[in-house]
Every structure is written in C-alpha cells, then in structure tokens.
Design a protein around this motif. Sequence first.
Motif, mmCIF file in Angstrom:
data_model
loop_
_atom_site.group_PDB
_atom_site.id
_atom_site.type_symbol
_atom_site.label_atom_id
_atom_site.label_comp_id
_atom_site.label_asym_id
_atom_site.label_seq_id
_atom_site.Cartn_x
_atom_site.Cartn_y
_atom_site.Cartn_z
ATOM 1 N N LEU A 116 26.683 31.110 -11.373
ATOM 2 C CA LEU A 116 25.613 30.368 -10.644
ATOM 3 C C LEU A 116 25.879 30.041 -9.184
ATOM 4 O O LEU A 116 25.085 30.292 -8.418
ATOM 5 C CB LEU A 116 25.254 29.122 -11.543
ATOM 6 N N LEU A 117 27.121 29.501 -9.013
ATOM 7 C CA LEU A 117 27.669 29.367 -7.622
ATOM 8 C C LEU A 117 27.728 30.631 -6.818
ATOM 9 O O LEU A 117 27.211 30.908 -5.592
ATOM 10 C CB LEU A 117 29.021 28.595 -7.482
ATOM 11 N N ARG A 118 28.126 31.907 -7.487
ATOM 12 C CA ARG A 118 28.054 33.134 -6.597
ATOM 13 C C ARG A 118 26.691 33.547 -6.318
ATOM 14 O O ARG A 118 26.583 34.357 -5.465
ATOM 15 C CB ARG A 118 28.769 34.236 -7.609
ATOM 16 N N ALA A 119 25.757 33.275 -7.398
ATOM 17 C CA ALA A 119 24.254 33.655 -7.274
ATOM 18 C C ALA A 119 23.513 32.770 -6.085
ATOM 19 O O ALA A 119 22.574 33.103 -5.852
ATOM 20 C CB ALA A 119 23.532 33.497 -8.219
ATOM 21 N N GLY A 120 24.221 31.506 -5.635
ATOM 22 C CA GLY A 120 23.627 30.698 -4.764
ATOM 23 C C GLY A 120 23.405 29.492 -4.932
ATOM 24 O O GLY A 120 22.426 28.933 -4.288
ATOM 25 N N ALA A 121 23.785 29.071 -6.317
ATOM 26 C CA ALA A 121 23.351 27.636 -6.648
ATOM 27 C C ALA A 121 23.723 26.624 -5.647
ATOM 28 O O ALA A 121 24.699 26.988 -5.249
ATOM 29 C CB ALA A 121 23.710 27.529 -8.154
ATOM 30 N N THR A 122 23.012 25.775 -5.853
ATOM 31 C CA THR A 122 23.457 24.668 -4.404
ATOM 32 C C THR A 122 23.896 23.178 -5.512
ATOM 33 O O THR A 122 23.085 22.774 -6.323
ATOM 34 C CB THR A 122 22.340 24.044 -3.681
#
Length: 173
Positions: free
Chosen positions: A135-141
């Motif tokens: 999720l962090l790689r996908a751009g989650a904040t």
Amino acid sequence: MASIPCTLQILFTSSKPINHLHSLPKLSSKFLGTQSSLSWSRPSKIGPSNGSRTQCWFRFGKNGVDAEGAGIYGSQKRDDFDKDDVEQYFNYMGMLAVEGSYDKMEALLNQDIHPVDILLMMAASEGDKPKIEELLRAGATYGVKDADGRTAIDRAVNEEIKDFILSFSVQKA
C-alpha cells in the motif's frame, strides 16, 4: 525464477540415417532453458506420450521473473484500489467475524477517505507488513485521519509496525 514442470517431445526426421552421436543436432531453447544433444532418431511429436520431462523457466516482467515487473504485485498505484478492495481485505483478514458487521468498514468508506488509505489503516491494525509495504508503494498516506482522528500510525498493532511504516516512508522519499 518460476519453474513449471512440462513434457517435451521433439519431432526429428532425417532423410539420412544417423550413425554417429556427433552428427546429432544440438537442441537449444531460451524458452525451455535446455540445451542437449538429440540421442534418438525415431519420429515423435510434441505431447505427453513418451514420458520425457524437462524443466521450463518463464520470464515475466521487464527484467525477468519478479511479481512487480509482471504486474502481479506491487505495480498497483493509488487509484487502482477501490471500495471492493476494502471489503475483500475486511473479509480476508477476518475483521467481519470479529466486528460482527460491516459498520466500521462502511463508516470509514463514508468519510471521504481514499480506499488505499483505509486499507493502510486496516493493515496497520492487523500488523500485516506485506500489505502495508504494498500500500505504501502504491501511494497510501499514513497521515490520513479517520473520524476519531487516528492515523495508520495510531492504529498500528505495535511499535514494530509503527517503525516499519515510518522507516518505509523515509526510504521511499
């Protein structure tokens, strides 16, 4: 590298009889990952009938076999996640069994929070490192707040998960 068992038979016919092993053709294939001499000359065809086996390697993605390059894992971007992903994760992680209803999930979805950020909050509360990384790689904040003012960091199941989220975010920057 992916290894998939397969059966291979080679069709080889010749107008001349083959008397010497040195005169046999050399077989080579990048697709099959094999290179060997043909040691028989009877006609055959590709199919599983003779029981011979070889190991095959398939290259996915731009740089070989990796899930990210093949678009299987990690290639998703922020907008590739939607409400259905939130519901699937909610069910997959057993949150429905624990909560007894979809009320908490629906409350998060009704707060105008992007689904990828909701998923990050859920994954942090479950301590699901692989999902958090995805999720962090996908751009989650991780700084997005829910109705109670809690972020993914606040919802993290333990200090290890908090540190993982923060260190991953620093590495990415």
